[in-house]
Write a protein that holds these residues in place. Structure first.
Motif, PDB file in Angstrom:
ATOM      1  N   THR A 165       0.814  -1.220   0.000  1.00  0.00           N
ATOM      2  CA  THR A 165       0.000   0.000   0.000  1.00  0.00           C
ATOM      3  C   THR A 165       0.845   1.266   0.000  1.00  0.00           C
ATOM      4  O   THR A 165       0.403   2.310  -0.483  1.00  0.00           O
ATOM      5  N   ILE A 166       2.057   1.207   0.546  1.00  0.00           N
ATOM      6  CA  ILE A 166       2.908   2.385   0.664  1.00  0.00           C
ATOM      7  C   ILE A 166       3.235   2.938  -0.723  1.00  0.00           C
ATOM      8  O   ILE A 166       3.553   2.193  -1.658  1.00  0.00           O
ATOM      9  N   ALA A 167       3.155   4.270  -0.868  1.00  0.00           N
ATOM     10  CA  ALA A 167       3.404   4.922  -2.151  1.00  0.00           C
ATOM     11  C   ALA A 167       4.864   4.766  -2.561  1.00  0.00           C
ATOM     12  O   ALA A 167       5.776   4.834  -1.725  1.00  0.00           O
ATOM     13  N   THR A 168       5.087   4.557  -3.855  1.00  0.00           N
ATOM     14  CA  THR A 168       6.441   4.431  -4.400  1.00  0.00           C
ATOM     15  C   THR A 168       6.863   5.675  -5.173  1.00  0.00           C
ATOM     16  O   THR A 168       7.990   5.734  -5.658  1.00  0.00           O
ATOM     17  N   GLU A 169       5.974   6.658  -5.295  1.00  0.00           N
ATOM     18  CA  GLU A 169       6.274   7.935  -5.943  1.00  0.00           C
ATOM     19  C   GLU A 169       5.848   9.058  -5.003  1.00  0.00           C
ATOM     20  O   GLU A 169       4.837   8.948  -4.306  1.00  0.00           O
ATOM     21  N   GLY A 170       6.607  10.139  -5.009  1.00  0.00           N
ATOM     22  CA  GLY A 170       6.298  11.254  -4.132  1.00  0.00           C
ATOM     23  C   GLY A 170       5.134  12.090  -4.631  1.00  0.00           C
ATOM     24  O   GLY A 170       5.146  12.559  -5.774  1.00  0.00           O
ATOM     25  N   SER A 171       4.101  12.279  -3.791  1.00  0.00           N
ATOM     26  CA  SER A 171       2.957  13.149  -4.082  1.00  0.00           C
ATOM     27  C   SER A 171       2.218  13.388  -2.780  1.00  0.00           C
ATOM     28  O   SER A 171       2.347  12.617  -1.821  1.00  0.00           O
ATOM     29  N   LEU A 172       1.427  14.465  -2.715  1.00  0.00           N
ATOM     30  CA  LEU A 172       0.719  14.776  -1.483  1.00  0.00           C
ATOM     31  C   LEU A 172      -0.232  13.659  -1.084  1.00  0.00           C
ATOM     32  O   LEU A 172      -0.217  13.194   0.059  1.00  0.00           O
ATOM     33  N   LEU A 173      -1.069  13.191  -2.014  1.00  0.00           N
ATOM     34  CA  LEU A 173      -2.018  12.127  -1.673  1.00  0.00           C
ATOM     35  C   LEU A 173      -1.297  10.848  -1.300  1.00  0.00           C
ATOM     36  O   LEU A 173      -1.736  10.110  -0.406  1.00  0.00           O
ATOM     37  N   GLY A 174      -0.173  10.565  -1.960  1.00  0.00           N
ATOM     38  CA  GLY A 174       0.601   9.380  -1.616  1.00  0.00           C
ATOM     39  C   GLY A 174       1.147   9.455  -0.201  1.00  0.00           C
ATOM     40  O   GLY A 174       1.067   8.483   0.571  1.00  0.00           O
TER      41      GLY A 174
END
Length: 722
Positions: A239-248
């Motif tokens: 589930t952890i985001a692999t790209e940087g973004s606010l929602l991630g």
């Protein structure tokens, strides 16, 4: 979005102009109040100046006349007001306190309250539904008129009529203003600084509106903080985001919110530079805990000093992560996590070690805080219905904005009920659908962090060197037992409870007629009478949740070998060796889980009912409308008694269930003359009928055993072959 980088709620142009006019008037009036306060300060300084005191001694005729004129200017109703003297000690302190007691508010405070009333009018203009609500109108009128008792009654009625969620949601827009009015008008001069800070929109420099400091509740949170690296589960890693973004980043925070964890990620930006993103969740729900600084006391301490255990734990986690000195950091937090990260951004030493480029706080009270590095970009995203940002002492929609150069997104989301509107998943959904322009703006500001994640590490934050909660009394081995609502650990532990036991001498034959139809269970006799006990409980925290409890019981003899007056000798034995006990005739509890546990584990005939109890002072109060029962009265001083463990009996089928209750608290014995029990004509069975058969509905208790605050645990019920 305005030119100053602020997102505001959408209103019609004419309405927006009218609302802004009220807020401008509030700013102008508070400036006048500040000027009057400065005049009061200078006049007070002159009154107690050593030079004037010496002059009065040398030339009493003119010197005393001058001091008298200054004193009248300070204390006269037509002058600066009776509470304008606030000297910390000596005669000035006495005169100022006398003015407060006599109800002579200072002129500066009254003008400041006028400013607050204008701010309240602006909120009600924008939200007319609050002005139409009779409960909100009654509360606002009572607070602004300095009628404390009426305000308490209005608040209790609001919660009773609308429920906690609706009442909290309605109070959110007015919380800062009502607290400021209360602080300025009450009789405690220690609240004045807090009231002025709330009125002027300044940073918080005092504790809650009770004249105390932040150190009082923080005294329960003495841990120095600790952090340990922990692995994420397989499902969490997916589930952890692999790209940087606010929602991630916000979804990452929701993933690690359980278990007192934070997340640190290394992100390779578009320019190839590795930067670091610290992601911190908010408060862990429940009572103050010993294993994590992310409990209720944690955010309280984080509101004031930067060295709170939560902030210290994050520092230790960053040191363990091995972030190089001078690296770029982005700090993103929700709720208490945003406060703790803002504390780091305010720390000059921390900002010398790292370059804090961004602080993004979602649903956090950070509006009045300045980062140590003026280059730090700060974004505050708040739902106008969220109560938590009001903790900063300033509503995001108030008349004052001490940081016009920062990015603030203050919006009216579709979710109005608290605490639902504070949940991170709601904020994430609103950023995606309701305020996508805010998400776009923040992502644009986070452009250096919009790249692949090259390392992810979770850290569990802990309070250092803290004993387990309830240690040593409540640290007992437990065993899960199945119930229809799920497994329950026994013994059931009660961490914060109050109780009052109303003891009545009743007819022994009437008591015997209410016991099970078996020959071997007989009531214990005291002469020709038996003893019945109506027990009232307020359980504020337990392992089966908070609830109120009303139990009617009768003292019974040994089930196998009953002896006259055996109860007197039994009180000298340990509870596990006692043969007598109290048989529970009827029981009413206010939660479903407590009802199920009482029936299925302890064999007690529990029913569910709504109740409101206040048993922590000498003024007892309990109302149970569903039962038609009310208990009110005032206890006398009382005598200290030894801690009283007891044995409870119940029935399950053809067997008797024996439960041991071990207590730790200050038990006191009182006469029962000041306590009244009222039973309605339509009171619910079976308790009402049993009370009437015992004659308790019209009798005064012979004595009352009270314990305003204690802890205890109840064992699993042991089935006896009787």
């Amino acid at each position: 979005m305005g030119a100053d980088g602020h997102i505001r709620g959408r209103t019609a142009p004419d309405e927006q102009d009218a609302e802004e006019s009220l807020r401008r008037c509030a700013r102008d009036v508070v400036d006048v109040a500040e000027g009057i306060r400065e005049v009061s300060t200078r006049t007070r300084t002159a009154l107690f100046a050593p030079a004037l005191t010496a002059s009065a001694r040398r030339r009493p005729r003119t010197g005393l006349a001058a001091r008298w004129a200054l004193l009248r200017a300070l204390t006269n109703r037509d002058g600066l007001g009776g509470a304008a003297i606030t000297e910390p000690k000596g005669m000035g302190r006495v005169l100022g306190a006398a003015g407060e007691v006599l109800g002579r508010e200072s002129l500066a405070a009254l003008v400041a309250v006028t400013s607050l009333r204008l701010r309240i009018a602006a909120v009600l203009f924008d939200r007319p539904e609050y002005a139409r609500d009779p409960g909100m109108r009654r509360l606002t009128t009572a607070v602004t008129a300095d009628r404390d008792l009426e305000a308490v009654r209005a608040l209790r009625a609001l919660f009773r009529d609308q429920g906690a969620q609706r009442a909290l949601s309605g109070l959110v827009p007015l919380t800062a203003e009502l607290r400021a009015v209360r602080a300025l008008l009450d009789e405690d001069p220690e609240n004045d600084e807090t009231g002025w800070a709330l009125t002027a929109g300044a940073g918080r420099s005092a504790g809650p509106v009770h004249g105390g400091s932040a150190a009082r509740p923080a005294g329960t949170d003495q841990g120095g903080g600790a952090a340990e690296a922990v692995d994420l589960s397989g499902q969490e890693r997916q589930t952890i985001a692999t790209e940087g973004s606010l929602l991630g980043f916000l979804r990452n925070i929701e993933v690690v919110s359980a278990g007192g964890r934070i997340l640190v990620q290394n992100v390779r930006g578009p320019d190839g530079v590795v930067r670091y993103v610290v992601q911190a969740p908010g408060t862990t729900p429940g009572r103050p805990r010993n294993d994590s600084p992310q409990d209720f006391v944690g955010p309280w301490r984080s509101l004031f000093p930067a060295e709170s255990p939560h902030t210290s734990s994050i520092l230790l986690a960053l040191a363990d992560h091995g972030i190089p000195r001078g690296a770029d950091l982005a700090l993103i937090g929700h709720g208490e996590g945003g406060i703790a990260l803002m504390n780091l951004a305010q720390d000059e030493e921390f900002c010398r070690a790292y370059r804090v480029t961004h602080v993004i706080a979602v649903g956090s009270p950070v509006h009045n805080r300045r980062p140590a590095d003026p280059r730090t970009w700060v974004a505050a995203i708040t739902n106008q219905h969220d109560l938590v940002p009001v903790l900063a002492g300033r509503d995001a929609r108030s008349a004052f904005d001490p940081h016009p150069n920062r990015y603030e997104a203050d919006y009216a989301g579709p979710t109005r009920e608290f605490p639902l509107c504070h949940m991170l998943r709601e904020y994430t959904e609103h950023l995606r659908t309701v305020i996508p322009e805010v998400r776009k703006d923040v992502d644009e500001a986070l452009a250096p962090y919009r790249g692949p994640v090259v390392r992810t590490q979770a850290y569990r934050l802990k309070d250092r060197a803290r004993p387990p909660e309830g240690y040593p009394f409540l640290t007992v081995p437990t065993t899960p037992l199945p119930t229809t609502t799920g497994p329950v650990d026994v013994p059931v532990r009660y961490y914060d409870s109050s109780a009052a036991h109303l003891c009545f001498a009743v007819d022994a034959a009437a008591a015997r007629g209410l016991l099970p139809d078996v020959t071997w269970m007989v009531p214990s006799r005291l002469g020709r009478r038996a003893l019945a006990v109506l027990s009232l409980y307020e359980h504020r925290c337990s392992t089966i949740g908070p609830y109120a409890e009303i139990a009617l019981s009768v003292l019974v003899d040994d089930l196998w070998r009953p002896r006259p007056y055996d109860i007197a000798a039994d009180l000298l034995r340990r509870v596990d060796l006692r043969r007598t006990g109290r048989y529970v005739l009827s029981l009413a509890v206010s939660s479903e889980e407590a009802r199920v546990v009482s029936r299925q584990i302890w064999g007690q005939p529990a029913v569910r009912m709504a109740a409101e109890a206040d048993l922590m002072s000498r003024h007892l109060g309990l109302t149970a409308p569903g039962l038609g029962l009310a208990v009110k009265g005032r206890l006398g001083r009382g005598l200290r008694c030894p801690e009283a463990d007891w044995t409870l009996y119940g029935r399950r089928g053809e067997s008797t269930v024996r439960t041991l209750v071990r207590t730790h608290g200050r038990l006191r014995l009182h006469t029962g003359t000041g306590v009244r029990l009222r039973l309605g004509t339509a009171a619910a069975e079976p308790m009402a009928g049993q009370l009437r058969r015992l004659g308790i509905d019209t009798a005064l208790p012979h004595f009352v055993l009270s314990c305003p605050q204690f802890v205890f645990h109840r064992s699993a019920g042991a089935v006896l072959p009787r």
